[in-house]
Enzyme design. Structure first.
Site, mmCIF file in Angstrom:
data_model
loop_
_atom_site.group_PDB
_atom_site.id
_atom_site.type_symbol
_atom_site.label_atom_id
_atom_site.label_comp_id
_atom_site.label_asym_id
_atom_site.label_seq_id
_atom_site.Cartn_x
_atom_site.Cartn_y
_atom_site.Cartn_z
ATOM 1 N N TRP A 156 0.804 -1.224 0.000
ATOM 2 C CA TRP A 156 0.000 0.000 0.000
ATOM 3 C C TRP A 156 0.836 1.272 0.000
ATOM 4 O O TRP A 156 0.291 2.354 -0.130
ATOM 5 C CB TRP A 156 -0.931 0.014 1.235
ATOM 6 C CG TRP A 156 -0.239 -0.415 2.498
ATOM 7 C CD1 TRP A 156 -0.327 -1.645 3.097
ATOM 8 C CD2 TRP A 156 0.655 0.345 3.319
ATOM 9 N NE1 TRP A 156 0.464 -1.696 4.227
ATOM 10 C CE2 TRP A 156 1.082 -0.479 4.389
ATOM 11 C CE3 TRP A 156 1.153 1.648 3.260
ATOM 12 C CZ2 TRP A 156 1.969 -0.062 5.379
ATOM 13 C CZ3 TRP A 156 2.041 2.076 4.241
ATOM 14 C CH2 TRP A 156 2.434 1.225 5.283
ATOM 15 N N LYS A 180 -2.264 -8.083 -7.745
ATOM 16 C CA LYS A 180 -3.058 -8.199 -6.511
ATOM 17 C C LYS A 180 -2.646 -7.031 -5.619
ATOM 18 O O LYS A 180 -1.603 -7.046 -4.980
ATOM 19 C CB LYS A 180 -2.737 -9.530 -5.835
ATOM 20 C CG LYS A 180 -3.841 -10.121 -4.986
ATOM 21 C CD LYS A 180 -4.306 -9.257 -3.834
ATOM 22 C CE LYS A 180 -3.467 -9.390 -2.588
ATOM 23 N NZ LYS A 180 -3.843 -8.371 -1.563
ATOM 24 N N GLU A 183 -5.023 -4.731 0.316
ATOM 25 C CA GLU A 183 -6.406 -4.542 0.756
ATOM 26 C C GLU A 183 -6.656 -3.062 1.089
ATOM 27 O O GLU A 183 -7.781 -2.578 0.981
ATOM 28 C CB GLU A 183 -6.701 -5.373 2.016
ATOM 29 C CG GLU A 183 -6.551 -6.873 1.853
ATOM 30 C CD GLU A 183 -5.112 -7.396 2.040
ATOM 31 O OE1 GLU A 183 -4.159 -6.769 1.505
ATOM 32 O OE2 GLU A 183 -4.949 -8.433 2.691
ATOM 33 N N GLU A 255 10.689 -8.080 -2.755
ATOM 34 C CA GLU A 255 11.199 -6.793 -2.246
ATOM 35 C C GLU A 255 10.595 -6.625 -0.869
ATOM 36 O O GLU A 255 9.411 -6.311 -0.749
ATOM 37 C CB GLU A 255 10.701 -5.662 -3.138
ATOM 38 C CG GLU A 255 11.331 -5.592 -4.486
ATOM 39 C CD GLU A 255 12.770 -5.172 -4.400
ATOM 40 O OE1 GLU A 255 13.150 -4.472 -3.456
ATOM 41 O OE2 GLU A 255 13.533 -5.593 -5.278
ATOM 42 N N LEU A 256 11.391 -6.810 0.178
ATOM 43 C CA LEU A 256 10.787 -6.913 1.506
ATOM 44 C C LEU A 256 11.180 -5.740 2.411
ATOM 45 O O LEU A 256 11.427 -4.654 1.923
ATOM 46 C CB LEU A 256 11.158 -8.276 2.094
ATOM 47 C CG LEU A 256 10.812 -9.461 1.158
ATOM 48 C CD1 LEU A 256 11.293 -10.777 1.734
ATOM 49 C CD2 LEU A 256 9.327 -9.512 0.835
ATOM 50 N N CYS A 289 10.321 1.775 2.163
ATOM 51 C CA CYS A 289 11.256 0.700 2.530
ATOM 52 C C CYS A 289 12.697 1.206 2.605
ATOM 53 O O CYS A 289 13.529 0.592 3.245
ATOM 54 C CB CYS A 289 11.135 -0.449 1.547
ATOM 55 S SG CYS A 289 11.373 0.086 -0.135
ATOM 56 N N GLU A 390 11.922 -3.034 12.024
ATOM 57 C CA GLU A 390 11.449 -1.985 11.125
ATOM 58 C C GLU A 390 10.320 -1.193 11.793
ATOM 59 O O GLU A 390 9.340 -1.779 12.253
ATOM 60 C CB GLU A 390 10.934 -2.635 9.837
ATOM 61 C CG GLU A 390 10.640 -1.645 8.740
ATOM 62 C CD GLU A 390 10.168 -2.315 7.453
ATOM 63 O OE1 GLU A 390 10.514 -1.831 6.382
ATOM 64 O OE2 GLU A 390 9.439 -3.332 7.536
HETATM 65 P P1 NAD Z 1 2.291 -7.105 3.470
HETATM 66 O O1 NAD Z 1 3.352 -8.110 3.368
HETATM 67 O O2 NAD Z 1 1.335 -7.228 4.584
HETATM 68 O O3 NAD Z 1 1.424 -7.074 2.149
HETATM 69 C C1 NAD Z 1 2.006 -6.946 0.875
HETATM 70 C C2 NAD Z 1 1.140 -7.669 -0.116
HETATM 71 O O4 NAD Z 1 1.239 -9.075 0.122
HETATM 72 C C3 NAD Z 1 -0.349 -7.333 0.014
HETATM 73 O O5 NAD Z 1 -0.932 -7.260 -1.260
HETATM 74 C C4 NAD Z 1 -0.894 -8.510 0.785
HETATM 75 O O6 NAD Z 1 -2.263 -8.730 0.594
HETATM 76 C C5 NAD Z 1 -0.052 -9.657 0.230
HETATM 77 N N1 NAD Z 1 0.045 -10.837 1.075
HETATM 78 C C6 NAD Z 1 0.073 -10.902 2.415
HETATM 79 N N2 NAD Z 1 0.153 -12.190 2.839
HETATM 80 C C7 NAD Z 1 0.176 -12.960 1.713
HETATM 81 C C8 NAD Z 1 0.252 -14.373 1.478
HETATM 82 N N3 NAD Z 1 0.315 -15.232 2.487
HETATM 83 N N4 NAD Z 1 0.263 -14.814 0.215
HETATM 84 C C9 NAD Z 1 0.209 -13.939 -0.815
HETATM 85 N N5 NAD Z 1 0.109 -12.606 -0.659
HETATM 86 C C10 NAD Z 1 0.110 -12.115 0.605
HETATM 87 O O7 NAD Z 1 3.047 -5.711 3.461
HETATM 88 P P2 NAD Z 1 2.408 -4.275 3.517
HETATM 89 O O8 NAD Z 1 2.004 -4.052 4.922
HETATM 90 O O9 NAD Z 1 1.401 -4.083 2.444
HETATM 91 O O10 NAD Z 1 3.684 -3.360 3.138
HETATM 92 C C11 NAD Z 1 4.591 -2.949 4.079
HETATM 93 C C12 NAD Z 1 5.873 -3.732 3.956
HETATM 94 O O11 NAD Z 1 6.336 -3.703 2.620
HETATM 95 C C13 NAD Z 1 7.011 -3.141 4.764
HETATM 96 O O12 NAD Z 1 7.667 -4.161 5.472
HETATM 97 C C14 NAD Z 1 7.945 -2.535 3.743
HETATM 98 O O13 NAD Z 1 9.284 -2.455 4.102
HETATM 99 C C15 NAD Z 1 7.723 -3.425 2.585
HETATM 100 N N6 NAD Z 1 8.050 -2.731 1.341
HETATM 101 C C16 NAD Z 1 9.192 -3.051 0.710
HETATM 102 C C17 NAD Z 1 9.559 -2.394 -0.456
HETATM 103 C C18 NAD Z 1 10.821 -2.746 -1.174
HETATM 104 O O14 NAD Z 1 11.003 -2.282 -2.282
HETATM 105 N N7 NAD Z 1 11.686 -3.552 -0.605
HETATM 106 C C19 NAD Z 1 8.735 -1.406 -0.989
HETATM 107 C C20 NAD Z 1 7.561 -1.103 -0.325
HETATM 108 C C21 NAD Z 1 7.220 -1.784 0.852
#
Ligand code: NAD
Length: 488
Positions: A156, A180, A183, A255-256, A289, A390
């Site tokens: 998001w 995808k 939410e 990308e985490l 991130c 984080e």
């Molecule tokens: P999140 O992991 O909760 O969600 C990310 C996406 O993954 C969402 O679309 C979610 O619905 C989906 N998802 C969650 N569980 C899943 C599963 N079991 N199977 C498949 N899909 C699933 O993360 P968030 O809260 O939306 O974003 C914040 C995180 O993203 C932070 O940790 C941030 O550092 C990271 N982020 C990293 C980068 C990067 O480039 N490294 C960029 C932006 C955000």
């Protein structure tokens, strides 16, 4: 739904599959994070919906791959043009749905356009190599081939830019895609999908499937017809996705999370370093991130730096993200706000002192928003939770250090390895420290954002694979080697 967005989306948007809306019986509210008000209802899809999206993408893929690559580039240019045409409405939608200030939203729309145009530039690129053969009158050729259907699971914090960052390389390489969205921010993806249709991108090439990660996201990862999962999000979800994708032996790009250290040496331009330290922490309410998650300052300049830091922090204006003077909006959700509030409380219990704290808006209109006061915290012990986990919010811990070896050890003592920052005028120190930092990105005397022709890739728990540039493109293709004997 606000009148501005009516141009981009219908009143009741479902999933976007095959260039058409697919209604969904189960829906959820999309909230404005600044006010808590409901701005729209969005589909909460099922496994059956995921099957439909993948089937649409699969049916379209061979025909899309047969379109010559320079012509696929033309479609991407048309897509970028549509986004530019609707820049203001998209930025307003992004601010309303995600909460970042309007000026940052405009920047994100422009970033999305740049990403699409950059990969459109691959339209005329070489798509293979001729390799010297060890046999006379023979040749070996490696050729790129698309993977097939790509699932892009996105977060998001940059819902427009990350949509573009994954869709553009997927399409130019001849793949079709199911996106995808999070939410929390599905409307941005749905709006971009409608603009891709307006650009003439054929049915089934770009599809958007809305719903929960653990349901539809999981269904995409496990589906036999999905050939690449590219995900940006948390390390927690990334690990689950990697495990499930491994069952199918398909590539994943993850990308985490990040925990960027921001190192200031005594010889740095202190005013600039302090301003960048604040900008790199407070941008998007700390939800980037590559944000400055922990600042390390060399003892000789600590007092001077802290004065400059306060001066820079005093310029942060928290408030209505639609207002032009605002530099920081709310957190995305109540859960995200609680996480940051709890982390700050814990930091104080662990010995931290609040050095500076900003304000949150007091107007009645914003009572239901997810506001967090920007804060600078000092005097933390080396093992403080906020120096390890984080924060993803506008809380900046500052730590003093003495030697370069000490700060390298502190910076690298971390399970993440995405971005890092270094401020110094000493070229030798800059290059030696940059060699020693265990991070996929080192920014020297500058804050982000990363550039589209770089490679945004995390080390350690920050991920595998990566996005952008030629390296990012290579994740969307597989290679075929053709051995040719032309001896008569
Ligand atoms: P999140 O992991 O909760 O969600 C990310 C996406 O993954 C969402 O679309 C979610 O619905 C989906 N998802 C969650 N569980 C899943 C599963 N079991 N199977 C498949 N899909 C699933 O993360 P968030 O809260 O939306 O974003 C914040 C995180 O993203 C932070 O940790 C941030 O550092 C990271 N982020 C990293 C980068 C990067 O480039 N490294 C960029 C932006 C955000």
């Amino acid at each position: 739904m606000s009148p501005d967005f009516k141009k981009l989306l219908p009143e009741h948007a479902g999933h976007f599959i095959n260039n058409a809306w697919l209604a969904c019986q189960t829906t959820d509210d999309v909230l404005n994070p600044a006010t808590g008000e409901t701005i729209a209802q969005v589909a909460m899809g099922s496994k059956a919906d995921a099957d439909k999206a993948i089937s649409a993408a699969k049916n379209a893929q061979k025909q899309w791959a047969a379109v010559p690559q320079p012509q696929r580039a033309d479609y991407l240019h048309a897509f970028a043009q549509q986004i530019e045409k609707h820049k203001k409405a998209l930025a307003a939608l992004l601010t309303t749905e995600q909460g970042k200030p309007l000026s940052e939203s405009i920047g994100e729309v422009e970033m999305a356009v740049t990403m699409i145009r950059y990969y459109a530039g691959f339209g005329w690129k070489r798509t293979g190599h001729v390799i010297a053969s060890n046999h006379p009158q023979q040749q070996a050729i490696t050729k790129e081939a698309p993977l097939g259907v790509v699932a892009a699971i996105i977060p998001w914090n940059f819902p427009l830019a990350i949509f573009a960052r994954k869709t553009a390389p997927a399409l130019i390489a001849g793949n079709t895609i199911v996106v995808k969205p999070s939410e929390n921010t599905p409307l941005c993806s749905l709006a971009l999908a409608t603009l891709s249709k307006a650009a003439g991108i054929p049915d089934g090439v770009i599809n958007v499937l809305c719903g929960e990660g653990s349901k539809v996201g999981d269904a995409l990862v496990r589906h036999p017809d999905v050939q690449l999962v590219t995900m940006t999000g948390s390390t927690r979800a990334g690990k689950i996705i990697a495990k499930n994708a491994a069952e199918k032996v398909i590539p994943v790009s993850l990308e985490l999370g990040g925990k960027a250290p921001f190192i200031v040496l005594a010889d740095a331009d202190i005013e600039k370093a302090a301003q960048d330290a604040i900008d790199a922490r407070m941008a998007n309410c700390g939800q980037v991130c590559i944000c400055n998650e922990r600042t390390y300052v060399q003892r000789d300049v600590y007092d001077k730096f802290m004065q400059a830091l306060k001066k820079a922090a005093d310029k942060v204006v928290v408030g209505d993200p639609m207002a032009s003077k605002t530099t920081m909006g709310p957190k995305i959700s109540a859960a995200e706000k609680s996480h940051v509030d709890e982390l700050l409380a814990k930091s104080q219990k662990e010995g931290g002192t609040i050095f500076w704290q900003g304000k949150v808006p007091s107007d009645e209109k914003f009572k239901g928003g997810n506001w967090v006061a920007p804060t600078i915290i000092t005097d933390l012990p080396a093992n403080a939770t906020i120096l390890k986990e984080e924060a993803f919010g506008p809380i900046l811990p500052v730590v003093v250090f003495d030697t370069i070896d000490e700060v390298i050890a502190l910076a690298n003592d971390c399970e993440y390895g995405l971005s890092s920052y270094l401020y110094t005028r000493d070229l030798h120190a800059a290059m030696q420290i940059s060699d020693a930092l265990e991070y996929g990105e080192v920014y020297i005397n500058r804050y982000g954002p990363e550039e589209v022709n770089g490679f945004h890739a995390g080390w350690k728990l920050s991920g595998i694979g990566g996005d952008d540039g030629e390296h990012g493109y290579q994740l969307y293709v597989k290679q075929k080697t053709v051995y040719l004997n032309y001896k008569s």
